[in-house]
Motif scaffolding. Structure first.
Motif, PDB file in Angstrom:
ATOM      1  N   UNK A   1       0.906  -1.090  -0.087  1.00  0.00           N
ATOM      2  CA  UNK A   1      -0.123   0.074  -0.052  1.00  0.00           C
ATOM      3  C   UNK A   1       1.017   1.296   0.011  1.00  0.00           C
ATOM      4  N   UNK A   2       1.878   1.256   0.790  1.00  0.00           N
ATOM      5  CA  UNK A   2       2.606   2.448   1.046  1.00  0.00           C
ATOM      6  C   UNK A   2       3.614   2.701  -0.299  1.00  0.00           C
ATOM      7  N   UNK A   3       4.125   1.582  -0.764  1.00  0.00           N
ATOM      8  CA  UNK A   3       5.122   1.590  -1.938  1.00  0.00           C
ATOM      9  C   UNK A   3       4.285   2.140  -2.922  1.00  0.00           C
ATOM     10  N   UNK A   4       3.032   1.772  -3.343  1.00  0.00           N
ATOM     11  CA  UNK A   4       2.316   2.098  -4.511  1.00  0.00           C
ATOM     12  C   UNK A   4       1.964   3.680  -4.231  1.00  0.00           C
ATOM     13  N   UNK A   5       1.663   3.783  -3.026  1.00  0.00           N
ATOM     14  CA  UNK A   5       1.366   5.453  -2.672  1.00  0.00           C
ATOM     15  C   UNK A   5       2.644   6.446  -3.088  1.00  0.00           C
ATOM     16  N   UNK A   6       3.615   6.019  -2.376  1.00  0.00           N
ATOM     17  CA  UNK A   6       5.119   6.667  -2.766  1.00  0.00           C
ATOM     18  C   UNK A   6       5.350   6.794  -4.321  1.00  0.00           C
ATOM     19  N   UNK A   7       5.134   5.788  -4.968  1.00  0.00           N
ATOM     20  CA  UNK A   7       5.212   5.814  -6.487  1.00  0.00           C
ATOM     21  C   UNK A   7       4.469   6.751  -7.077  1.00  0.00           C
ATOM     22  N   UNK A   8       3.060   6.697  -6.761  1.00  0.00           N
ATOM     23  CA  UNK A   8       2.320   7.886  -7.250  1.00  0.00           C
ATOM     24  C   UNK A   8       2.600   9.310  -6.987  1.00  0.00           C
ATOM     25  N   UNK A   9       3.053   9.486  -5.627  1.00  0.00           N
ATOM     26  CA  UNK A   9       3.394  10.978  -5.213  1.00  0.00           C
ATOM     27  C   UNK A   9       4.781  11.367  -5.990  1.00  0.00           C
ATOM     28  N   UNK A  10       5.623  10.477  -5.886  1.00  0.00           N
ATOM     29  CA  UNK A  10       6.902  10.805  -6.589  1.00  0.00           C
ATOM     30  C   UNK A  10       6.796  11.038  -8.092  1.00  0.00           C
ATOM     31  N   UNK A  11       6.252  10.231  -8.723  1.00  0.00           N
ATOM     32  CA  UNK A  11       5.893  10.400  -9.966  1.00  0.00           C
ATOM     33  C   UNK A  11       5.201  11.851 -10.216  1.00  0.00           C
ATOM     34  N   UNK A  12       4.226  12.177  -9.611  1.00  0.00           N
ATOM     35  CA  UNK A  12       3.600  13.251  -9.565  1.00  0.00           C
ATOM     36  C   UNK A  12       4.497  14.436  -8.976  1.00  0.00           C
ATOM     37  N   UNK A  13       5.358  14.334  -8.278  1.00  0.00           N
ATOM     38  CA  UNK A  13       6.244  15.465  -7.968  1.00  0.00           C
ATOM     39  C   UNK A  13       7.384  15.793  -9.153  1.00  0.00           C
ATOM     40  N   UNK A  14       7.722  14.405  -9.696  1.00  0.00           N
ATOM     41  CA  UNK A  14       8.704  14.833 -10.824  1.00  0.00           C
ATOM     42  C   UNK A  14       8.129  15.345 -12.003  1.00  0.00           C
ATOM     43  N   UNK A  15       6.753  15.257 -12.171  1.00  0.00           N
ATOM     44  CA  UNK A  15       5.820  15.691 -13.297  1.00  0.00           C
ATOM     45  C   UNK A  15       5.944  17.241 -13.096  1.00  0.00           C
ATOM     46  N   UNK A  16       5.963  17.621 -12.101  1.00  0.00           N
ATOM     47  CA  UNK A  16       6.036  19.433 -11.878  1.00  0.00           C
ATOM     48  C   UNK A  16       7.214  19.931 -12.403  1.00  0.00           C
ATOM     49  N   UNK A  17       8.315  19.212 -12.356  1.00  0.00           N
ATOM     50  CA  UNK A  17       9.506  19.759 -13.138  1.00  0.00           C
ATOM     51  C   UNK A  17       9.909  19.213 -14.428  1.00  0.00           C
ATOM     52  N   UNK A  18       9.118  18.157 -15.082  1.00  0.00           N
ATOM     53  CA  UNK A  18       9.654  17.394 -15.836  1.00  0.00           C
ATOM     54  C   UNK A  18      10.040  18.197 -17.071  1.00  0.00           C
ATOM     55  N   UNK A  19       9.316  19.368 -17.336  1.00  0.00           N
ATOM     56  CA  UNK A  19       9.688  20.124 -18.706  1.00  0.00           C
ATOM     57  C   UNK A  19      11.233  20.831 -18.591  1.00  0.00           C
ATOM     58  N   UNK A  20      11.579  20.823 -17.052  1.00  0.00           N
ATOM     59  CA  UNK A  20      12.798  21.273 -17.017  1.00  0.00           C
ATOM     60  C   UNK A  20      13.990  20.271 -16.872  1.00  0.00           C
ATOM     61  N   UNK A  21      13.669  19.023 -16.981  1.00  0.00           N
ATOM     62  CA  UNK A  21      14.395  17.825 -16.719  1.00  0.00           C
ATOM     63  C   UNK A  21      14.520  17.506 -18.233  1.00  0.00           C
ATOM     64  N   UNK A  22      15.521  17.881 -18.840  1.00  0.00           N
ATOM     65  CA  UNK A  22      15.489  17.511 -20.235  1.00  0.00           C
ATOM     66  C   UNK A  22      17.071  16.898 -20.593  1.00  0.00           C
ATOM     67  N   UNK A  23      17.015  16.381 -21.860  1.00  0.00           N
ATOM     68  CA  UNK A  23      18.351  15.740 -22.212  1.00  0.00           C
ATOM     69  C   UNK A  23      19.444  16.615 -22.421  1.00  0.00           C
TER      70      UNK A  23
END
Length: 237
Positions: free
Chosen positions: A60-82
């Motif tokens: 339960x916790x691992x799945x929740x952390x996965x979703x939250x960390x994925x969401x947190x990364x998505x907020x800056x993903x446009x700045x994280x480029x090749x």
């Protein structure tokens, strides 16, 4: 549903853009480390509740952390480029991705994060690994898979702090990031899910954020192992 990867890290300058001189770590500034979205006692929140199966709690916790960390990364993903992140770097440590055959894959930070998120997504939605139906058993390898997932999720969080904290500040999401990091670190410590050598690279932040969250940092891998941790060769299976 094998977790496809092994990971290696090496100390040294990332390839590509010349590294900046040792910068002051913005995320350690007291005005920012104080920021949280809640004052909840996370040490109590991560403890296994009575009458809850350990594997269910980990799932339960691992799945929740996965979703939250994925969401947190998505907020800056446009700045994280090749271009901006030519390697998956955290401070002076570079992480590499290895496929199921042990082949080293040269990848940028966004590619690495994509490998992490797609692999974890595949696992948490696999009924044979993360069962949700009554009577379905967890596989014998479940805890080791959770440990791998948590290690890679830690890499993503650490990259956000080391490479994208300015953007996180600009979006006023540093309180969310601090809260997520604190909760995650206390969870992986509670169940010994990640080798302390793996998290040494962020010990300075962990010390500041988690010491005020009901967690003693003693005996948790802090201290003199910084260079050893940075040079440590980590390979799964």
């Amino acid at each position: 549903s094998t977790f496809l990867i092994s990971c290696r890290k090496s100390k040294g300058k990332p390839n590509g853009k010349k590294p900046a001189p040792e910068e002051k770590k913005l995320y350690l500034e007291p005005e920012y480390t104080k920021s949280r979205i809640t004052d909840f006692e996370f040490k109590e929140l991560v403890m296994l509740p009575r009458e809850i199966d350990l594997n269910e709690w980990l799932a339960s916790n691992t799945t929740t952390f996965f979703h939250h960390i994925n969401l947190q990364y998505s907020t800056i993903s446009e700045f994280c480029t090749g271009e901006s992140c030519q390697t998956m770097a955290v401070c002076n440590t570079q992480y590499y991705w290895y496929d199921e055959r042990g082949k080293k894959i040269k990848c940028t930070a966004p590619q690495y994060v994509d490998f992490v998120m797609s692999s974890v997504q595949k696992l948490v939605t696999d009924e044979d690994v993360f069962p949700t139906k009554y009577g379905k058993e967890f596989p014998n390898s479940f805890e080791s898979l959770v440990k791998k997932i948590c290690k890679y999720l830690f890499h993503v969080l650490a990259h956000i702090y080391s490479s994208h904290f300015k953007e996180t500040l600009a979006l006023e999401l540093h309180g969310h990031l601090n809260t997520l990091y604190t909760h995650f670190i206390l969870f992986i410590r509670e169940f010994n899910l990640v080798d302390p050598k793996e998290t040494t690279i962020m010990d300075d932040l962990t010390e500041v954020l988690c010491s005020s969250s009901g967690s003693s940092s003693n005996g948790s891998g802090n201290g003199s192992s910084n260079s050893a941790g940075a040079q440590n060769h980590v390979k799964e299976r």
